[in-house]
Motif scaffolding. Sequence first.
Motif, PDB file in Angstrom:
ATOM      1  N   ALA A 298      62.534  23.638  66.169  1.00 31.04           N
ATOM      2  CA  ALA A 298      61.335  24.351  65.510  1.00 31.04           C
ATOM      3  C   ALA A 298      61.586  25.780  64.967  1.00 31.04           C
ATOM      4  O   ALA A 298      61.687  26.745  65.788  1.00 31.04           O
ATOM      5  CB  ALA A 298      59.929  24.239  66.500  1.00 31.04           C
ATOM      6  N   VAL A 299      61.412  26.115  63.776  1.00 34.09           N
ATOM      7  CA  VAL A 299      61.848  27.136  62.824  1.00 34.09           C
ATOM      8  C   VAL A 299      60.809  27.473  61.842  1.00 34.09           C
ATOM      9  O   VAL A 299      60.036  26.537  61.461  1.00 34.09           O
ATOM     10  CB  VAL A 299      63.103  27.219  62.544  1.00 34.09           C
ATOM     11  N   PRO A 300      60.641  28.787  61.712  1.00 33.57           N
ATOM     12  CA  PRO A 300      59.790  29.126  60.572  1.00 33.57           C
ATOM     13  C   PRO A 300      60.249  28.679  59.076  1.00 33.57           C
ATOM     14  O   PRO A 300      61.510  28.612  59.010  1.00 33.57           O
ATOM     15  CB  PRO A 300      59.513  30.619  60.537  1.00 33.57           C
ATOM     16  N   VAL A 301      59.634  28.146  58.127  1.00 29.06           N
ATOM     17  CA  VAL A 301      59.682  27.834  56.745  1.00 29.06           C
ATOM     18  C   VAL A 301      59.791  29.341  56.019  1.00 29.06           C
ATOM     19  O   VAL A 301      58.528  29.605  55.593  1.00 29.06           O
ATOM     20  CB  VAL A 301      58.955  27.064  56.280  1.00 29.06           C
ATOM     21  N   LEU A 302      60.981  29.689  55.608  1.00 29.67           N
ATOM     22  CA  LEU A 302      60.913  31.046  55.141  1.00 29.67           C
ATOM     23  C   LEU A 302      61.093  31.086  53.626  1.00 29.67           C
ATOM     24  O   LEU A 302      61.259  29.983  52.964  1.00 29.67           O
ATOM     25  CB  LEU A 302      62.475  31.596  55.682  1.00 29.67           C
ATOM     26  N   THR A 303      60.547  31.914  52.814  1.00 26.90           N
ATOM     27  CA  THR A 303      60.508  31.958  51.651  1.00 26.90           C
ATOM     28  C   THR A 303      61.989  32.437  51.008  1.00 26.90           C
ATOM     29  O   THR A 303      62.947  32.895  51.932  1.00 26.90           O
ATOM     30  CB  THR A 303      59.548  32.982  50.802  1.00 26.90           C
ATOM     31  N   LEU A 304      62.203  32.284  49.779  1.00 24.53           N
ATOM     32  CA  LEU A 304      63.585  32.886  49.163  1.00 24.53           C
ATOM     33  C   LEU A 304      63.840  34.104  49.558  1.00 24.53           C
ATOM     34  O   LEU A 304      64.882  34.836  49.899  1.00 24.53           O
ATOM     35  CB  LEU A 304      63.586  32.749  47.725  1.00 24.53           C
ATOM     36  N   ALA A 305      62.499  35.072  49.441  1.00 18.36           N
ATOM     37  CA  ALA A 305      62.671  36.492  49.649  1.00 18.36           C
ATOM     38  C   ALA A 305      63.151  36.746  51.151  1.00 18.36           C
ATOM     39  O   ALA A 305      63.628  37.700  51.430  1.00 18.36           O
ATOM     40  CB  ALA A 305      61.386  37.119  49.115  1.00 18.36           C
ATOM     41  N   GLU A 306      62.405  35.914  51.923  1.00 17.30           N
ATOM     42  CA  GLU A 306      62.614  36.129  53.578  1.00 17.30           C
ATOM     43  C   GLU A 306      63.834  35.729  54.240  1.00 17.30           C
ATOM     44  O   GLU A 306      64.314  36.566  55.141  1.00 17.30           O
ATOM     45  CB  GLU A 306      61.686  35.496  54.221  1.00 17.30           C
ATOM     46  N   ALA A 307      64.401  34.682  53.488  1.00 12.43           N
ATOM     47  CA  ALA A 307      65.635  34.055  54.149  1.00 12.43           C
ATOM     48  C   ALA A 307      66.949  34.856  54.381  1.00 12.43           C
ATOM     49  O   ALA A 307      67.384  34.788  55.585  1.00 12.43           O
ATOM     50  CB  ALA A 307      65.928  32.921  53.186  1.00 12.43           C
ATOM     51  N   PRO A 308      67.286  35.788  53.519  1.00 14.72           N
ATOM     52  CA  PRO A 308      68.613  36.778  53.713  1.00 14.72           C
ATOM     53  C   PRO A 308      68.319  37.432  54.865  1.00 14.72           C
ATOM     54  O   PRO A 308      69.299  38.138  55.605  1.00 14.72           O
ATOM     55  CB  PRO A 308      68.512  37.725  52.652  1.00 14.72           C
ATOM     56  N   ALA A 309      67.115  38.093  55.309  1.00 20.76           N
ATOM     57  CA  ALA A 309      66.807  38.803  56.496  1.00 20.76           C
ATOM     58  C   ALA A 309      66.832  38.575  57.649  1.00 20.76           C
ATOM     59  O   ALA A 309      66.836  38.837  58.778  1.00 20.76           O
ATOM     60  CB  ALA A 309      65.742  40.051  56.254  1.00 20.76           C
ATOM     61  N   HIS A 310      66.626  36.998  57.682  1.00 14.14           N
ATOM     62  CA  HIS A 310      66.684  36.385  59.047  1.00 14.14           C
ATOM     63  C   HIS A 310      67.835  36.827  60.026  1.00 14.14           C
ATOM     64  O   HIS A 310      69.064  36.770  59.611  1.00 14.14           O
ATOM     65  CB  HIS A 310      66.621  34.877  58.910  1.00 14.14           C
ATOM     66  N   PRO A 311      67.657  37.059  60.978  1.00 12.61           N
ATOM     67  CA  PRO A 311      68.949  37.494  61.951  1.00 12.61           C
ATOM     68  C   PRO A 311      70.178  36.547  61.913  1.00 12.61           C
ATOM     69  O   PRO A 311      71.096  37.028  62.013  1.00 12.61           O
ATOM     70  CB  PRO A 311      68.278  37.543  63.716  1.00 12.61           C
ATOM     71  N   HIS A 312      69.829  35.231  61.805  1.00 14.11           N
ATOM     72  CA  HIS A 312      71.281  34.440  61.868  1.00 14.11           C
ATOM     73  C   HIS A 312      71.706  34.421  60.540  1.00 14.11           C
ATOM     74  O   HIS A 312      73.072  34.582  60.541  1.00 14.11           O
ATOM     75  CB  HIS A 312      70.559  32.992  62.184  1.00 14.11           C
ATOM     76  N   ASN A 313      71.016  34.296  59.548  1.00 19.58           N
ATOM     77  CA  ASN A 313      71.679  34.503  58.170  1.00 19.58           C
ATOM     78  C   ASN A 313      72.453  35.737  58.085  1.00 19.58           C
ATOM     79  O   ASN A 313      73.368  35.859  57.296  1.00 19.58           O
ATOM     80  CB  ASN A 313      70.501  34.417  56.959  1.00 19.58           C
ATOM     81  N   ALA A 314      71.742  36.938  58.560  1.00 19.91           N
ATOM     82  CA  ALA A 314      72.302  38.176  58.402  1.00 19.91           C
ATOM     83  C   ALA A 314      73.692  38.414  59.143  1.00 19.91           C
ATOM     84  O   ALA A 314      74.572  38.868  58.913  1.00 19.91           O
ATOM     85  CB  ALA A 314      71.230  39.159  58.792  1.00 19.91           C
ATOM     86  N   ALA A 315      73.669  37.765  60.446  1.00 25.69           N
ATOM     87  CA  ALA A 315      74.858  37.815  60.950  1.00 25.69           C
ATOM     88  C   ALA A 315      76.078  36.963  60.574  1.00 25.69           C
ATOM     89  O   ALA A 315      77.078  37.482  60.920  1.00 25.69           O
ATOM     90  CB  ALA A 315      74.355  37.271  62.527  1.00 25.69           C
ATOM     91  N   ARG A 316      75.681  35.978  59.966  1.00 30.24           N
ATOM     92  CA  ARG A 316      76.757  35.322  59.324  1.00 30.24           C
ATOM     93  C   ARG A 316      76.861  35.569  57.890  1.00 30.24           C
ATOM     94  O   ARG A 316      77.749  35.092  57.276  1.00 30.24           O
ATOM     95  CB  ARG A 316      76.399  33.585  59.065  1.00 30.24           C
ATOM     96  N   ALA A 317      76.364  36.617  57.413  1.00 31.92           N
ATOM     97  CA  ALA A 317      76.548  37.108  56.328  1.00 31.92           C
ATOM     98  C   ALA A 317      76.424  36.097  55.075  1.00 31.92           C
ATOM     99  O   ALA A 317      77.074  35.880  54.128  1.00 31.92           O
ATOM    100  CB  ALA A 317      77.935  37.786  55.716  1.00 31.92           C
ATOM    101  N   THR A 318      75.258  35.063  55.234  1.00 33.34           N
ATOM    102  CA  THR A 318      74.950  34.044  54.481  1.00 33.34           C
ATOM    103  C   THR A 318      74.650  34.493  52.963  1.00 33.34           C
ATOM    104  O   THR A 318      74.948  33.735  52.225  1.00 33.34           O
ATOM    105  CB  THR A 318      74.093  33.336  55.147  1.00 33.34           C
ATOM    106  N   HIS A 319      73.883  35.780  52.953  1.00 34.13           N
ATOM    107  CA  HIS A 319      73.625  36.172  51.562  1.00 34.13           C
ATOM    108  C   HIS A 319      74.482  37.564  51.421  1.00 34.13           C
ATOM    109  O   HIS A 319      74.775  38.384  52.470  1.00 34.13           O
ATOM    110  CB  HIS A 319      72.183  36.385  51.191  1.00 34.13           C
TER     111      HIS A 319
END
Length: 361
Positions: A298-319
């Motif tokens: 179960a995870v939050p549905v993030l907006t396009l603006a929010e997604a880059p700052a999520h800790p997992h995305n940030a850790a993997r340099a997804t953006h």
Amino acid sequence: MSGPLSGLRIVEIAGLGPTPFTAMVLADMGAEVVRIERPGNRHLLGLSYDILNRGRGFVPLDLKSGAGRGAARRLIARADGLIEGLRPGVMERLGLGPEDFPENRRLVYGRMTGWGQSGPLAQTAGHDINYIALSGALHAIGPAERPVPPLNLVGDFGSGAMYLAFGMVCAFLEAARTGRGQVVDAAISDGTAHQMAMIQAMAAGGLWSQAREANLLDGAAPFYRCYACKCGGFLAVGAIEPKFWAEFLRLAGIAEAAMPAQMDRDRWPEARARIAARIAERRRDDWAQVFAGSDACAVPVLTLAEAPAHPHNAARATHVVHDGVVQPAPAPKLSRTPGRIGEGSQTRPLEIGALLDRWGA
């Protein structure tokens, strides 16, 4: 340029949607891609910066003129691959079709269309929504009331661009062995049908209803859908396996013994209603903290603006930030020859003479 496709030279005929995305993917992985654009036809989407055009430069050529076609021909004659998304027959009428380069036996000729190079609809217009409609995918997506277009991810990008990129890489590998290129006929309608393989199998096995919002993965199941939170945001739940379902209910504060059996389809509406009422009691970000690090799926549905700052995305340099614009990083990640965004200019044209000299054309 680094990356696993370093050394490959590809000519891209400028277009919209799937063709620039294919070119972006190949350029991200190290291929040198040069885009041919009609003079004065910059930024087809009206954007000052188009992420799909990143990592490569362009040459302005009028393919309706003899000089423009001649320059394009000399580039293609020395290229490893070509990407085009025009209607079938247009490149042939320009004298730039796959049979017009006998001197370049290794040329991989990538063709991107909605309906393919043949068939009754090959010459008709269409867009993503049309191609996925006739492929059976659109009918399965959305609430019971009507199908909902899934942006243009399923058709243009998933079934078109990625299939063209995959097909071209397959053809490059084969050309390296045999010295002979070939035509890659990538049709969005074909790719969409191909992506529906698992759903087709479930339908054949009696496990998938033709109705929408009546199946395991289309929002009918209480353990695989989005729920509205108190703040107006949403929580995405994908707790399919029994142990994940049990963990979700535990963390949500719902007694599993008081709930209908997980796979009792007749009582799914009741289970959905009970979970919806519980999730609506708290804010999205509160629930995100409750489920963080768990196997509740179960995870939050993030907006396009929010997604880059999520800790997992940030850790993997997804953006990444490139040219001052937040954008997705090259994917997938390779351990030894990772992709990267090249330094090609979107705004400054390449000098055709210097390019031809460098390519030995």
